[in-house]
Scaffold this motif. Structure first.
Motif, PDB file in Angstrom:
ATOM      1  N   UNK A  50     -20.714 -34.082  21.713  1.00 53.05           N
ATOM      2  CA  UNK A  50     -20.327 -35.198  22.577  1.00 53.05           C
ATOM      3  C   UNK A  50     -18.934 -34.978  23.160  1.00 53.05           C
ATOM      4  N   UNK A  51     -18.034 -34.412  22.362  1.00 49.74           N
ATOM      5  CA  UNK A  51     -16.682 -34.133  22.856  1.00 49.74           C
ATOM      6  C   UNK A  51     -16.716 -33.009  23.878  1.00 49.74           C
ATOM      7  N   UNK A  52     -17.540 -31.977  23.622  1.00 47.18           N
ATOM      8  CA  UNK A  52     -17.683 -30.884  24.594  1.00 47.18           C
ATOM      9  C   UNK A  52     -18.205 -31.418  25.924  1.00 47.18           C
ATOM     10  N   UNK A  53     -19.215 -32.301  25.868  1.00 44.72           N
ATOM     11  CA  UNK A  53     -19.756 -32.889  27.099  1.00 44.72           C
ATOM     12  C   UNK A  53     -18.689 -33.710  27.816  1.00 44.72           C
ATOM     13  N   UNK A  54     -17.832 -34.384  27.048  1.00 45.17           N
ATOM     14  CA  UNK A  54     -16.791 -35.220  27.645  1.00 45.17           C
ATOM     15  C   UNK A  54     -15.732 -34.385  28.354  1.00 45.17           C
ATOM     16  N   UNK A  55     -15.345 -33.269  27.765  1.00 48.00           N
ATOM     17  CA  UNK A  55     -14.316 -32.433  28.411  1.00 48.00           C
ATOM     18  C   UNK A  55     -14.871 -31.787  29.668  1.00 48.00           C
ATOM     19  N   UNK A  56     -16.137 -31.394  29.644  1.00 46.77           N
ATOM     20  CA  UNK A  56     -16.740 -30.837  30.854  1.00 46.77           C
ATOM     21  C   UNK A  56     -16.779 -31.884  31.954  1.00 46.77           C
ATOM     22  N   UNK A  57     -17.166 -33.107  31.585  1.00 45.34           N
ATOM     23  CA  UNK A  57     -17.211 -34.186  32.564  1.00 45.34           C
ATOM     24  C   UNK A  57     -15.832 -34.467  33.150  1.00 45.34           C
ATOM     25  N   UNK A  58     -14.798 -34.403  32.308  1.00 44.81           N
ATOM     26  CA  UNK A  58     -13.443 -34.724  32.758  1.00 44.81           C
ATOM     27  C   UNK A  58     -12.840 -33.634  33.634  1.00 44.81           C
ATOM     28  N   UNK A  59     -13.170 -32.377  33.370  1.00 44.23           N
ATOM     29  CA  UNK A  59     -12.490 -31.264  34.045  1.00 44.23           C
ATOM     30  C   UNK A  59     -13.372 -30.476  35.005  1.00 44.23           C
ATOM     31  N   UNK A  60     -14.641 -30.832  35.096  1.00 45.77           N
ATOM     32  CA  UNK A  60     -15.591 -30.101  35.933  1.00 45.77           C
ATOM     33  C   UNK A  60     -15.144 -30.028  37.393  1.00 45.77           C
ATOM     34  N   UNK A  61     -14.762 -31.153  37.971  1.00 42.53           N
ATOM     35  CA  UNK A  61     -14.493 -31.214  39.410  1.00 42.53           C
ATOM     36  C   UNK A  61     -13.087 -30.756  39.808  1.00 42.53           C
ATOM     37  N   UNK A  62     -12.332 -30.217  38.864  1.00 46.40           N
ATOM     38  CA  UNK A  62     -10.983 -29.754  39.196  1.00 46.40           C
ATOM     39  C   UNK A  62     -11.007 -28.567  40.167  1.00 46.40           C
ATOM     40  N   UNK A  63     -12.168 -27.899  40.265  1.00 45.11           N
ATOM     41  CA  UNK A  63     -12.301 -26.804  41.230  1.00 45.11           C
ATOM     42  C   UNK A  63     -12.926 -27.283  42.538  1.00 45.11           C
ATOM     43  N   UNK A  64     -13.098 -28.605  42.672  1.00 45.92           N
ATOM     44  CA  UNK A  64     -13.632 -29.175  43.906  1.00 45.92           C
ATOM     45  C   UNK A  64     -15.121 -29.432  43.900  1.00 45.92           C
TER      46      UNK A  64
END
Length: 379
Positions: A50-64
């Motif tokens: 759940x934490x891994x999914x949360x970090x991906x959700x939080x930082x995914x769009x940093x590359x646009x």
């Protein structure tokens, strides 16, 4: 090892997610097991996932682009404590993410530290599936009534370092952990170590080498490769003329697990035989949303960034300057040590205020010796 010890053997080398720092990176794999043993708490895999999914959700769009991949690790600032208390499903039963799960995953990201807080090696990148079977560094099995325990593969520590088949990583002190790390380096590095940044003989011979590494490799921390390449560049600023390192965002420890370069030798053949040095490597595979995509892997320290258009084609991305990823990890380690030193200073100050000033009188004939105090632990 071939480029370092046997530079005359090959004209071109392709090094895929290499085990450059063998005697050190194993301890990144062991570290979560040791940490959980010290805590005497073994968070359920669903909490960590759940934490891994949360970090991906939080930082995914940093590359646009939202594609289930953290391409801009250099911009990802995420605190797993923010997920503590979140309701999740664990095998069909409602559960809550615990503070222990957040602490374990943060330490897995940070990597192993000594009993005095010193950096020992890199952790795994944010977004890595830490609980994946076999290769994941966190292998927790839960039985009835939520009784959980770690089941790590301790072959290296047990047989090569301790030489004791009954050795249990969960039962040792932090000082014993430090001794284990030291013994691994001291006894074996000269035999199988491949982290020598001196590639001068390989350069003189005219050799060429390409190295790529996936950012979510759960077996060998990605930052081991970036650390090695930075050390090679520090020794020889012109190393890119014969050695190039490429970053594969969202790729793991295999082919076709995320957008990765296919098993081809063509780019190294072109470099050796035609003098065409690769500026990028073509990659393909499923992104984090299970969509087939193509990408151009960027030469380190450049990183991928979405510029618009069809997100499944490589031309929709460009390579932009990124921060040295392993330097960011070291900076965090230094920040953790500084926080520890500050906490020690506060404790010492509080004790001094509680107990009052020290006795400064001395008996006649006693030599006057200045008292030295430290506001932080050694190291």
């Amino acid at each position: 090892m071939l480029a370092q010890r046997y530079p005359q053997d090959y004209d071109g080398i392709v090094a895929l997610f290499p085990a450059v720092n063998w005697v050190r990176f194993f301890f990144s794999n062991f570290w979560p097991t040791f940490v959980m043993g010290q805590m005497q708490t073994y968070p359920r895999p669903c909490e960590l996932d759940a934490i891994t999914a949360a970090v991906i959700s939080a930082c995914d769009e940093l590359d646009g682009l939202e594609d289930g991949i953290i391409s801009r690790l250099d911009l990802c600032e995420f605190d797993p404590q923010d997920v503590v208390g979140k309701k999740i499903q664990c095998d069909g039963v409602e559960a809550t993410v615990s503070p222990a799960a957040a602490e374990v995953i943060q330490k897995a990201w940070d990597g192993p530290r000594s009993s005095t807080g010193k950096f020992q090696w890199y952790g795994f990148s944010k977004g890595t599936d830490l609980t994946q079977p076999l290769t994941g560094p966190i292998q927790v099995k839960c039985g009835v009534e939520d009784s959980c325990r770690a089941e790590a593969n301790l072959v290296w520590a047990r047989y090569w370092v301790k030489k004791d088949p009954s050795f249990d990583m969960r039962m040792i002190s932090h000082q014993e952990w430090d001794d284990l790390v030291h013994a691994s380096i001291n006894e074996v590095d000269s035999i199988i170590g491949t982290s020598d940044p001196d590639l001068s003989a390989f350069k003189r011979r005219g050799g060429k080498m390409v190295n790529w590494h996936g950012t979510v490799d759960a077996a060998i921390p990605f930052n081991g490769s970036s650390d090695y390449y930075d050390r090679v560049l520090e020794r020889d600023p012109e190393a890119a003329d014969y050695y190039r390192f490429f970053v594969a965002p969202g790729s793991g420890h295999c082919f076709n697990c995320g957008p990765s370069s296919p098993p081809t030798m063509q780019y190294i053949v072109d470099w050796v035989e035609k003098g065409i040095a690769p500026d990028t490597l073509r990659a393909s595979g499923l992104n984090g949303l299970d969509v087939q995509v193509e990408r151009e892997l960027c030469m380190y320290p450049m990183v991928q960034h979405y510029v618009g258009g069809d997100p499944t084609v490589a031309s929709s991305f460009t390579c932009v300057s990124g921060s040295s990823l392993h330097s960011l990890a070291l900076n965090r380690a230094e920040a953790v040590m500084s926080a520890s030193a500050l906490a020690s200073e506060v404790r010492l100050t509080s004790r001094a205020q509680c107990h009052g000033p020290r006795r400064t009188t001395r008996r006649t004939g006693e030599p006057q010796v200045p008292v030295m105090t430290s506001s932080a632990p050694d190291g």
